[in-house]
Design an enzyme around this catalytic site. Structure first.
Site, mmCIF file in Angstrom:
data_model
loop_
_atom_site.group_PDB
_atom_site.id
_atom_site.type_symbol
_atom_site.label_atom_id
_atom_site.label_comp_id
_atom_site.label_asym_id
_atom_site.label_seq_id
_atom_site.Cartn_x
_atom_site.Cartn_y
_atom_site.Cartn_z
ATOM 1 N N LYS A 32 0.907 -1.122 0.028
ATOM 2 C CA LYS A 32 0.068 0.012 -0.138
ATOM 3 C C LYS A 32 0.963 1.234 -0.032
ATOM 4 O O LYS A 32 1.528 1.246 0.819
ATOM 5 C CB LYS A 32 -0.881 0.118 1.268
ATOM 6 C CG LYS A 32 -1.777 1.198 1.331
ATOM 7 C CD LYS A 32 -2.625 1.201 2.513
ATOM 8 C CE LYS A 32 -2.253 1.679 3.570
ATOM 9 N NZ LYS A 32 -1.895 3.118 3.835
ATOM 10 N N ASP A 59 -3.319 4.377 -1.896
ATOM 11 C CA ASP A 59 -4.089 5.041 -0.851
ATOM 12 C C ASP A 59 -4.111 6.462 -0.859
ATOM 13 O O ASP A 59 -3.436 6.930 0.061
ATOM 14 C CB ASP A 59 -3.579 4.356 0.164
ATOM 15 C CG ASP A 59 -4.560 4.646 1.827
ATOM 16 O OD1 ASP A 59 -5.577 5.213 1.583
ATOM 17 O OD2 ASP A 59 -3.877 4.679 2.884
ATOM 18 N N LEU A 60 -4.750 7.274 -1.873
ATOM 19 C CA LEU A 60 -4.569 8.763 -1.554
ATOM 20 C C LEU A 60 -6.031 9.184 -1.516
ATOM 21 O O LEU A 60 -6.095 10.516 -1.025
ATOM 22 C CB LEU A 60 -4.590 9.279 -3.297
ATOM 23 C CG LEU A 60 -3.119 8.714 -3.682
ATOM 24 C CD1 LEU A 60 -2.713 9.181 -5.065
ATOM 25 C CD2 LEU A 60 -1.783 9.052 -2.929
ATOM 26 N N LYS A 61 -6.926 8.537 -0.894
ATOM 27 C CA LYS A 61 -8.290 8.898 -0.482
ATOM 28 C C LYS A 61 -8.816 10.293 -0.958
ATOM 29 O O LYS A 61 -9.086 11.301 -0.337
ATOM 30 C CB LYS A 61 -7.961 9.118 1.113
ATOM 31 C CG LYS A 61 -7.759 7.889 1.870
ATOM 32 C CD LYS A 61 -7.691 8.152 3.437
ATOM 33 C CE LYS A 61 -7.387 7.062 4.116
ATOM 34 N NZ LYS A 61 -6.107 6.440 4.340
ATOM 35 N N HIS A 63 -11.007 13.435 -2.387
ATOM 36 C CA HIS A 63 -12.327 14.033 -1.792
ATOM 37 C C HIS A 63 -12.514 15.331 -2.556
ATOM 38 O O HIS A 63 -11.737 16.265 -1.913
ATOM 39 C CB HIS A 63 -12.193 13.810 -0.210
ATOM 40 C CG HIS A 63 -13.530 14.348 0.380
ATOM 41 N ND1 HIS A 63 -13.627 14.346 1.696
ATOM 42 C CD2 HIS A 63 -14.494 14.941 -0.159
ATOM 43 C CE1 HIS A 63 -14.935 14.902 2.086
ATOM 44 N NE2 HIS A 63 -15.539 15.182 0.778
ATOM 45 N N ASP A 64 -13.094 15.666 -3.438
ATOM 46 C CA ASP A 64 -13.292 16.762 -4.185
ATOM 47 C C ASP A 64 -14.518 16.952 -4.936
ATOM 48 O O ASP A 64 -15.417 15.708 -4.857
ATOM 49 C CB ASP A 64 -12.026 16.993 -5.148
ATOM 50 C CG ASP A 64 -11.609 18.475 -5.173
ATOM 51 O OD1 ASP A 64 -12.558 19.418 -5.403
ATOM 52 O OD2 ASP A 64 -10.475 18.690 -5.103
ATOM 53 N N PRO A 66 -17.180 16.305 -7.896
ATOM 54 C CA PRO A 66 -17.139 14.892 -8.559
ATOM 55 C C PRO A 66 -16.178 15.161 -10.162
ATOM 56 O O PRO A 66 -15.388 14.056 -10.314
ATOM 57 C CB PRO A 66 -18.624 14.738 -9.129
ATOM 58 C CG PRO A 66 -19.318 15.431 -7.890
ATOM 59 C CD PRO A 66 -18.596 16.750 -7.581
ATOM 60 N N THR A 119 -10.860 5.971 11.193
ATOM 61 C CA THR A 119 -10.987 5.555 12.682
ATOM 62 C C THR A 119 -10.516 6.304 13.700
ATOM 63 O O THR A 119 -10.533 6.203 14.829
ATOM 64 C CB THR A 119 -10.221 4.128 12.736
ATOM 65 O OG1 THR A 119 -8.778 4.217 11.917
ATOM 66 C CG2 THR A 119 -10.798 3.082 11.983
ATOM 67 N N ARG A 181 -2.964 -6.194 14.122
ATOM 68 C CA ARG A 181 -1.679 -6.224 15.274
ATOM 69 C C ARG A 181 -1.460 -7.776 15.076
ATOM 70 O O ARG A 181 -2.452 -8.694 15.286
ATOM 71 C CB ARG A 181 -1.675 -5.687 16.344
ATOM 72 C CG ARG A 181 -1.875 -4.133 16.304
ATOM 73 C CD ARG A 181 -0.397 -3.659 16.052
ATOM 74 N NE ARG A 181 -0.557 -2.296 15.896
ATOM 75 C CZ ARG A 181 -0.820 -1.429 14.727
ATOM 76 N NH1 ARG A 181 -1.200 -2.261 13.851
ATOM 77 N NH2 ARG A 181 -0.420 -0.227 14.688
ATOM 78 N N GLN A 190 -3.290 2.763 17.416
ATOM 79 C CA GLN A 190 -4.554 2.039 17.257
ATOM 80 C C GLN A 190 -5.379 1.627 18.489
ATOM 81 O O GLN A 190 -4.853 0.839 19.113
ATOM 82 C CB GLN A 190 -4.358 0.961 16.195
ATOM 83 C CG GLN A 190 -3.540 1.297 14.943
ATOM 84 C CD GLN A 190 -4.479 1.766 13.555
ATOM 85 O OE1 GLN A 190 -5.928 2.070 14.086
ATOM 86 N NE2 GLN A 190 -4.190 1.665 12.807
ATOM 87 N N GLY A 210 1.060 -2.462 8.796
ATOM 88 C CA GLY A 210 2.128 -1.490 8.656
ATOM 89 C C GLY A 210 3.244 -1.919 9.538
ATOM 90 O O GLY A 210 4.010 -2.747 9.615
ATOM 91 N N ARG A 211 3.012 -1.150 10.858
ATOM 92 C CA ARG A 211 4.097 -1.099 11.662
ATOM 93 C C ARG A 211 4.247 -2.617 12.161
ATOM 94 O O ARG A 211 5.445 -2.928 12.835
ATOM 95 C CB ARG A 211 3.845 -0.143 12.942
ATOM 96 C CG ARG A 211 3.847 1.200 12.478
ATOM 97 C CD ARG A 211 3.386 2.242 13.245
ATOM 98 N NE ARG A 211 1.671 2.161 13.319
ATOM 99 C CZ ARG A 211 1.085 3.065 13.860
ATOM 100 N NH1 ARG A 211 1.562 3.988 14.647
ATOM 101 N NH2 ARG A 211 -0.335 2.968 13.509
HETATM 102 O O1 C5P Z 1 1.116 0.846 11.038
HETATM 103 P P1 C5P Z 1 -0.463 0.352 10.919
HETATM 104 O O2 C5P Z 1 -0.485 -0.950 10.745
HETATM 105 O O3 C5P Z 1 -1.247 0.864 12.132
HETATM 106 O O4 C5P Z 1 -0.872 1.158 9.693
HETATM 107 C C1 C5P Z 1 -1.892 0.800 8.713
HETATM 108 C C2 C5P Z 1 -1.954 1.638 7.535
HETATM 109 O O5 C5P Z 1 -3.523 1.771 7.459
HETATM 110 C C3 C5P Z 1 -1.557 3.040 7.514
HETATM 111 O O6 C5P Z 1 -0.928 3.339 6.478
HETATM 112 C C4 C5P Z 1 -2.510 3.986 7.814
HETATM 113 O O7 C5P Z 1 -2.646 5.334 7.102
HETATM 114 C C5 C5P Z 1 -3.791 3.083 7.234
HETATM 115 N N1 C5P Z 1 -5.206 3.420 7.615
HETATM 116 C C6 C5P Z 1 -6.283 3.517 6.808
HETATM 117 N N2 C5P Z 1 -7.380 3.794 7.376
HETATM 118 C C7 C5P Z 1 -7.708 3.836 8.750
HETATM 119 C C8 C5P Z 1 -6.613 3.344 9.351
HETATM 120 C C9 C5P Z 1 -5.236 3.168 9.068
HETATM 121 O O8 C5P Z 1 -5.808 3.620 5.703
HETATM 122 N N3 C5P Z 1 -8.763 3.802 9.097
#
Ligand code: C5P
Length: 236
Positions: A32, A59-61, A63-64, A66, A119, A181, A190, A210-211
């Site tokens: 991602k 993953d650029l999300k 929002h603007d 249409p 979240t 996790r 989180q 991720g982490r």
């Molecule tokens: O490190 P971690 O596993 O918490 O991060 C997961 C990834 O998911 C991060 O890149 C974070 O930006 C993304 N994320 C997301 N939507 C969420 C929570 C986290 O896209 N609601």
């Protein structure tokens, strides 16, 4: 290699991301790419990852308005990634036009996901700041339905909501879940976390991790453990 676990490449630049992948023998794993890396490197980072055979969730999300989202998606579709996303909060017409942009620019358009509710927003912020009534779950389900009705292929959501979304939107509507996790890792920032095994039991189609992997002492082992927990459940 599982096609269901996307490694969040949350690195400041390509050099660091590439070094991480190579050092930890994670060649070709699904990844991602978020705003941090993309805004530094631009489309070049996607080309590099594609050359190295990584499935990609960009993953650029978006929002603007249409039309702007539709035009942006036309350009994004040409990058040849597997998943892209918008905020469902942009409304039904925006989601429709996002899909239109993707489909018009590619024979194999990326899957379109919608972010239901960040979240980082809890019930209080949602009610008091955004003036959205009801529970987080009510709103997540509402946005999932809105996304589905307007042509999205799935949503980004919490594992805790995936089952309900599947029930409402049908089994082929994809649920992509961050907040994962591994059994023995820390929670970081989180709050509502889940293990890969729990995600599997609760109807998640795709995990974003991720982490738990990038900050593990042995990231390769952590990635393998995630696959094992995802594929075998808790008996692994
Ligand atoms: O490190 P971690 O596993 O918490 O991060 C997961 C990834 O998911 C991060 O890149 C974070 O930006 C993304 N994320 C997301 N939507 C969420 C929570 C986290 O896209 N609601």
């Amino acid at each position: 290699m599982s096609r269901s676990i996307y490694l969040a490449l949350d690195f400041p630049n390509w050099e660091r991301a590439d070094q991480f992948i190579k050092t930890n023998r994670l060649h070709g794993v699904p990844v991602k790419v978020g705003m941090e890396l993309f805004y530094r490197e631009g489309p070049r980072v996607i080309e590099q990852l594609k050359e190295n055979n990584h499935p990609i969730f960009l993953d650029l999300k978006l929002h603007d308005i249409p039309t702007t989202v539709m035009r942006a998606m036309k350009n994004i579709a040409q990058l040849g990634v597997d998943y892209v996303n918008v905020h469902a909060f942009g409304g039904g017409e925006m989601i429709q036009r996002a899909k239109e942009g993707l489909v018009s620019a590619s024979n194999q358009p990326p899957n379109l996901l919608a972010v239901t509710m960040l979240t980082s927003l809890d019930q209080e912020a949602m009610n008091q700041e955004l003036l959205l009534q009801g529970s987080v779950e009510d709103n997540v389900l509402h946005f999932a339905q809105l996304a589905k009705n307007n042509g999205a292929d799935g949503v980004v959501c919490s594992v805790h909501e995936a089952k309900q979304i599947k029930k409402l939107c049908g089994p082929s509507f994809q649920t992509v879940t961050p907040g994962i996790r591994l059994e023995n890792s820390t929670k970081d920032d989180q709050k509502r976390i889940a293990t890969p095994a729990f995600a599997r039991e609760n109807g998640a189609d795709i995990l974003v991790i991720g982490r738990s992997i990038t900050r593990a002492i042995d990231p390769y082992e952590a990635y393998m453990q995630a696959i094992k927990e995802w594929e075998n459940g808790n008996e692994s």
